[in-house]
Design a protein around this motif. Structure first.
Motif, PDB file in Angstrom:
ATOM      1  N   UNK A 129       1.986  -3.355  -5.753  1.00  0.00           N
ATOM      2  CA  UNK A 129       0.727  -2.837  -6.270  1.00  0.00           C
ATOM      3  C   UNK A 129       0.865  -2.427  -7.722  1.00  0.00           C
ATOM      4  N   UNK A 130      -0.112  -1.696  -8.251  1.00  0.00           N
ATOM      5  CA  UNK A 130      -0.042  -1.301  -9.660  1.00  0.00           C
ATOM      6  C   UNK A 130       1.178  -0.450  -9.979  1.00  0.00           C
ATOM      7  N   UNK A 131       1.563   0.442  -9.065  1.00  0.00           N
ATOM      8  CA  UNK A 131       2.751   1.258  -9.301  1.00  0.00           C
ATOM      9  C   UNK A 131       3.994   0.379  -9.330  1.00  0.00           C
ATOM     10  N   UNK A 132       4.094  -0.567  -8.408  1.00  0.00           N
ATOM     11  CA  UNK A 132       5.230  -1.485  -8.406  1.00  0.00           C
ATOM     12  C   UNK A 132       5.317  -2.283  -9.688  1.00  0.00           C
ATOM     13  N   UNK A 133       4.175  -2.762 -10.174  1.00  0.00           N
ATOM     14  CA  UNK A 133       4.158  -3.520 -11.433  1.00  0.00           C
ATOM     15  C   UNK A 133       4.617  -2.659 -12.600  1.00  0.00           C
ATOM     16  N   UNK A 134       4.177  -1.412 -12.638  1.00  0.00           N
ATOM     17  CA  UNK A 134       4.611  -0.513 -13.709  1.00  0.00           C
ATOM     18  C   UNK A 134       6.103  -0.234 -13.616  1.00  0.00           C
ATOM     19  N   UNK A 143      13.687   1.197  -5.534  1.00  0.00           N
ATOM     20  CA  UNK A 143      12.523   2.072  -5.651  1.00  0.00           C
ATOM     21  C   UNK A 143      11.506   1.659  -4.588  1.00  0.00           C
ATOM     22  N   UNK A 144      11.162   2.575  -3.695  1.00  0.00           N
ATOM     23  CA  UNK A 144      10.186   2.255  -2.654  1.00  0.00           C
ATOM     24  C   UNK A 144       8.797   2.698  -3.123  1.00  0.00           C
ATOM     25  N   UNK A 145       8.101   1.770  -3.752  1.00  0.00           N
ATOM     26  CA  UNK A 145       6.748   2.038  -4.250  1.00  0.00           C
ATOM     27  C   UNK A 145       5.731   1.602  -3.202  1.00  0.00           C
ATOM     28  N   UNK A 146       6.005   1.948  -1.953  1.00  0.00           N
ATOM     29  CA  UNK A 146       5.132   1.599  -0.841  1.00  0.00           C
ATOM     30  C   UNK A 146       5.233   2.710   0.194  1.00  0.00           C
TER      31      UNK A 146
END
Length: 346
Positions: A175-180, A240-243
């Motif tokens: 998502x957007x956080x993962x992309x960042x 990094x678990x961005x989920x």
């Protein structure tokens, strides 16, 4: 003026409201951009224990100063500004130690104060007290500035996980956080960055934009095995678990290299906060597991600088721009995973 107001779970309305009055310690802004995130969708569906309705939503805010309270110095109409979302008290033991992200007295825009899904809004004294109203650098659009808030959270997470030069980094969640996270890891000198997601379509959308070194679809292959193969059996230096998935956290421990660092960046659902942890992996591999909770005013300033310098581009991550009267459509787009970042422009 029009606002997007939360009344109850499942009951968010676009409705008319009077323009807010400016108190002596306030700054009133004309909102130019307020980006959406998954949290907005959660509030829409389930509410939040810190929100006493009715409440104007929106916490990724950028706009233009319209009016300044008589007790406020340093700001003038026409100034372009970005507003922090999480507001520490600045006075408690944690804040005095520089740990503003874990301030026990923290309040937030769009939760305790009316937020940015509105044509006009008040920046309260709480924000000004902790230097949380930031000037938008020249060359940075309002929409880009609104993304500084989630980037600030990503900065906090990567600082805590020690992402740096030469690291192999896995980002779980596209998502957007993962992309960042992908872009910031690159800016910090990571050797390789791998992006993982269960949703093939969402993964492909993100990968086309941020170009990870590999995109791994967990619905098609074993992600732990895939990461081990990509890293010649070592595992990742940082995961990094961005989920919001317990399974992702469990897999993160399994794919971390010796002395690897793991960021539990995404919180888990309140009814499923417990995971199964192989403690021996942590023990024998000397792993470090860290949490990450929001951002500080300083992180927001740093995020704006990174955007302005082009170190972390964000303009192309804003895949949808909608007017305020289509804010509920914006929430739907986010909920269905059809976009990276959706910005509402009142």
């Amino acid at each position: 003026m029009n606002v997007v107001r939360f009344h109850a779970p499942g009951d968010v309305r676009i409705e008319e409201a009077p323009e807010p009055a400016t108190g002596p310690g306030d700054v009133k802004i004309r909102v130019r951009a307020c980006s959406t995130c998954g949290t907005d969708v959660k509030i829409l569906n389930f509410g939040h224990h810190h929100i006493v309705p009715p409440r104007v939503m929106g916490h990724e805010i950028a706009g233009e100063v319209e009016e300044v309270g008589v007790d406020v110095e340093g700001w003038a109409p026409g100034d372009r500004v970005q507003v922090i979302a999480a507001i520490p008290c600045g006075r408690c033991a944690e804040c005095r130690r520089g740990r503003m992200t874990v301030c026990p007295n923290q309040v937030s825009m769009g939760y305790h104060f009316d937020g940015g899904f509105a044509e006009h809004m008040i920046v309260p004294p709480n924000v000004l007290r902790v230097d949380g109203l930031n000037r938008i650098p020249d060359g940075v659009s309002y929409a880009e500035a609104s993304v500084a808030e989630p980037l600030a959270c990503v900065l906090n997470g990567q600082n805590l996980a020690g992402v740096g030069e030469g690291d192999d980094v896995v980002v779980m969640g596209s998502g957007p956080i993962g992309c960042l996270h992908v872009r910031l890891a690159r800016a910090r000198g990571a050797a390789r960055v791998f992006l993982v997601d269960l949703n093939r379509e969402r993964l492909d959308l993100a990968a086309d934009l941020v170009r990870p070194d590999a995109a791994v679809c967990g619905a098609q292959i074993d992600v732990v095995d895939a990461v081990l193969k990509l890293t010649e059996g070592r595992g990742a230096d940082v995961v990094i678990t961005a989920a919001a998935a317990g399974a992702a956290q469990e897999q993160a421990v399994q794919m971390a290299a010796r002395q690897g660092r793991i960021s539990f960046f995404g919180g888990l659902p309140k009814d499923k906060p417990v995971i199964s942890l192989d403690s021996n992996l942590v023990h024998y591999r000397e792993l470090t597991i860290v949490g990450a909770n929001g951002s500080s005013p300083a992180h927001n300033k740093e995020a704006l600088r990174l955007i302005a310098e082009g170190a972390v581009p964000v303009a192309d991550l804003i895949t949808h721009r909608l007017p305020l009267d289509r804010a509920l459509d914006a929430f739907g787009i986010v909920a269905r995973g059809e976009a990276i970042k959706v910005t509402v422009e009142p």
